[in-house]
Design a protein around this motif. Structure first.
Motif, PDB file in Angstrom:
ATOM      1  N   ASN A   4      43.947  40.309  33.762  1.00 34.98           N
ATOM      2  CA  ASN A   4      42.786  39.443  33.921  1.00 34.98           C
ATOM      3  C   ASN A   4      41.520  40.241  34.269  1.00 34.98           C
ATOM      4  N   TRP A  47      44.838  43.895  36.772  1.00 33.60           N
ATOM      5  CA  TRP A  47      45.167  42.582  37.316  1.00 33.60           C
ATOM      6  C   TRP A  47      44.626  42.456  38.732  1.00 33.60           C
ATOM      7  N   TYR A  51      41.400  36.844  41.206  1.00 38.75           N
ATOM      8  CA  TYR A  51      41.079  36.317  39.875  1.00 38.75           C
ATOM      9  C   TYR A  51      42.192  35.374  39.415  1.00 38.75           C
ATOM     10  N   ALA A  52      43.437  35.762  39.635  1.00 39.88           N
ATOM     11  CA  ALA A  52      44.570  34.937  39.225  1.00 39.88           C
ATOM     12  C   ALA A  52      44.580  33.608  39.990  1.00 39.88           C
ATOM     13  N   PHE A  54      42.067  31.946  41.226  1.00 39.56           N
ATOM     14  CA  PHE A  54      40.964  31.083  40.836  1.00 39.56           C
ATOM     15  C   PHE A  54      40.847  30.881  39.330  1.00 39.56           C
ATOM     16  N   GLY A  55      41.775  31.429  38.563  1.00 41.33           N
ATOM     17  CA  GLY A  55      41.777  31.237  37.116  1.00 41.33           C
ATOM     18  C   GLY A  55      40.667  31.982  36.387  1.00 41.33           C
ATOM     19  N   ILE A  56      40.210  33.086  36.958  1.00 39.74           N
ATOM     20  CA  ILE A  56      39.136  33.883  36.362  1.00 39.74           C
ATOM     21  C   ILE A  56      39.736  35.000  35.541  1.00 39.74           C
ATOM     22  N   SER A  57      39.090  35.320  34.425  1.00 42.51           N
ATOM     23  CA  SER A  57      39.540  36.458  33.612  1.00 42.51           C
ATOM     24  C   SER A  57      38.336  37.081  32.924  1.00 42.51           C
ATOM     25  N   LYS A  62      44.242  37.643  25.727  1.00 45.54           N
ATOM     26  CA  LYS A  62      45.227  36.998  26.601  1.00 45.54           C
ATOM     27  C   LYS A  62      46.559  37.665  26.362  1.00 45.54           C
TER      28      LYS A  62
END
Length: 63
Positions: A4, A47, A51-52, A54-57, A62
Motif C-alpha cells: 500500500n 506496506w 495506511y492499511a 484507514f484504507g489508504i494506498s 493492487k
C-alpha cells in the motif's frame, strides 16, 4: 500484506529513515532519531500498518 506504499512515498520514507538514523548515529539528534527505522522499514516492505487501517494506498497496482 498487500502493498500500500508506492513510488514517491516509498522513496521518501527510505530517505527520511536513513537520514534520521544517520543523524542519531552521529549524535546530531537525540534518541528519537532512531525512530527513523519505522519509515525505513515501511518503505522497504512497501506496506504501512496505519495506511492499511484507514484504507489508504499510494501504490498504483493492487497486489
Amino acid at each position: 500484506m498487500t502493498p500500500n506504499v508506492g513510488g514517491i512515498d516509498r522513496s521518501l520514507r527510505i530517505l527520511v529513515g536513513l537520514v534520521l538514523i544517520a543523524l542519531a548515529a552521529t549524535g546530531t539528534v537525540g534518541w528519537w532519531g532512531w525512530l527513523g527505522a519505522l519509515p525505513l522499514l515501511t518503505g522497504l516492505m512497501g506496506w504501512c500498518p496505519p495506511y492499511a487501517m484507514f484504507g489508504i494506498s499510494t501504490c498504483k497496482t493492487k497486489g
